[in-house]
Write a protein that holds these residues in place. Sequence first.
Motif, short mmCIF file in Angstrom:
data_model
loop_
_atom_site.label_atom_id
_atom_site.label_comp_id
_atom_site.label_asym_id
_atom_site.label_seq_id
_atom_site.Cartn_x
_atom_site.Cartn_y
_atom_site.Cartn_z
N THR A 217 -1.31 6.15 2.49
CA THR A 217 -0.43 5.06 2.90
C THR A 217 -1.11 4.28 4.02
N THR B 276 -2.78 0.25 5.27
CA THR B 276 -3.16 -1.13 4.96
C THR B 276 -4.68 -1.27 4.94
N PRO C 71 -1.40 -3.65 0.88
CA PRO C 71 -0.62 -2.47 1.24
C PRO C 71 -1.01 -1.29 0.35
N THR D 34 0.32 2.27 -0.85
CA THR D 34 1.61 2.95 -0.92
C THR D 34 1.51 4.22 -1.74
#
Length: 372
Positions: A158, A160, A169, A171
Amino acid sequence: MDDRPIALDEYPVHQAPLSMKHHVSGDRNAYDRCIFHVFDHGGRALLIVGLGVYPNTGVIDAYATVRIGERLHAVRASDALGEDRLNLTVGPLRITVDQPLRRIGLHCDADPDDPDSLSYDLTWTADFPALWEPHHTQRRGDRLTLEGRRFVQAGHCTGTIRVAGEEIPVTAGEWTGTRDRSWGVRPIPGEEPGRAEEFRPEGFHWLWVPMRFEDRFVMVIVQEDADGYRGLGEAVLVRDGRRDTQLGWPRTEITYRSGTRHPERAVIHLTDPTGKPLEVGVDILASSPLAVGAGYPPATDWQHGTWQGRGWTDRRVYDLADPTAHPMAAFGVTDHAARFTMDGRVGHGIFEHGSFGRHDPSGFTGYDSVAP
């Protein structure tokens, strides 16, 4: 020479009557390093991050590459190895062990003069326990040139990634992260070759394939010589939080792009404990040659463990659209983000592959041989 104890000597971790400042071996090729792969399940981005320590050359270095489309953005940094071995920072690149074997931080600062340069802040989290790989040795003639202890692990990421003015992003559920830790001895450039060329192998065929599924992790590793003789081979299933079973003698069928040794897809043949055949389908999503940007041999602009001076940092962007611009990449290992299908399950991982010289099982006859 300043030979005072260092901070790590406070801990009961010694395995030789030496300060932790010193390596137990005097071999200049001693190393201790890691590699992380972070990629999305659509094949848009593949980030590779690594850091290495070379205690007998006094070097610590690190790198990050991210492939977006046909552009490979790279950051490399190197410095003199200091006494604080817990500080895994080289230039703008930093790795933090937030919870050993469970949670790792991956960070890269942007170039202050170029806010659009590659940077990232990521948390890698394990989904499965670390798995030992087979003990790995190689010789050239009578000389031991590689001896490594390694473990592999799969998880998710997780955070950036920022590159070329875009913020991406990362995720859980849409990205996978794998990693490898290894230490021991492996060649560092700069040593006198001696008779090494007399023992140049006729061929080398390599597969390193960590596969993460929702409820299980499968690891396949294969190394063969020109005749197809296997010096390294294992397939292991991990589930329910433990190593579960071996999956027979892995055999691969690789479909290469015509005129190359670039895999487009593959089938890995395994066997379950009852003897039932088990097939794993492999679809390549994105590819990153480790000899371009990441410092693995036979890279021509920078290789791991080489002294670059203090505080060295290098950033550059490679165009991968034209393979002829990077002719040595074909003689190095390439990491491919891949989608795997097995027994009705869909997973993601890395299909790391290198095939050089003669390999009879694949029909390659020499270093200039490619797929028809």
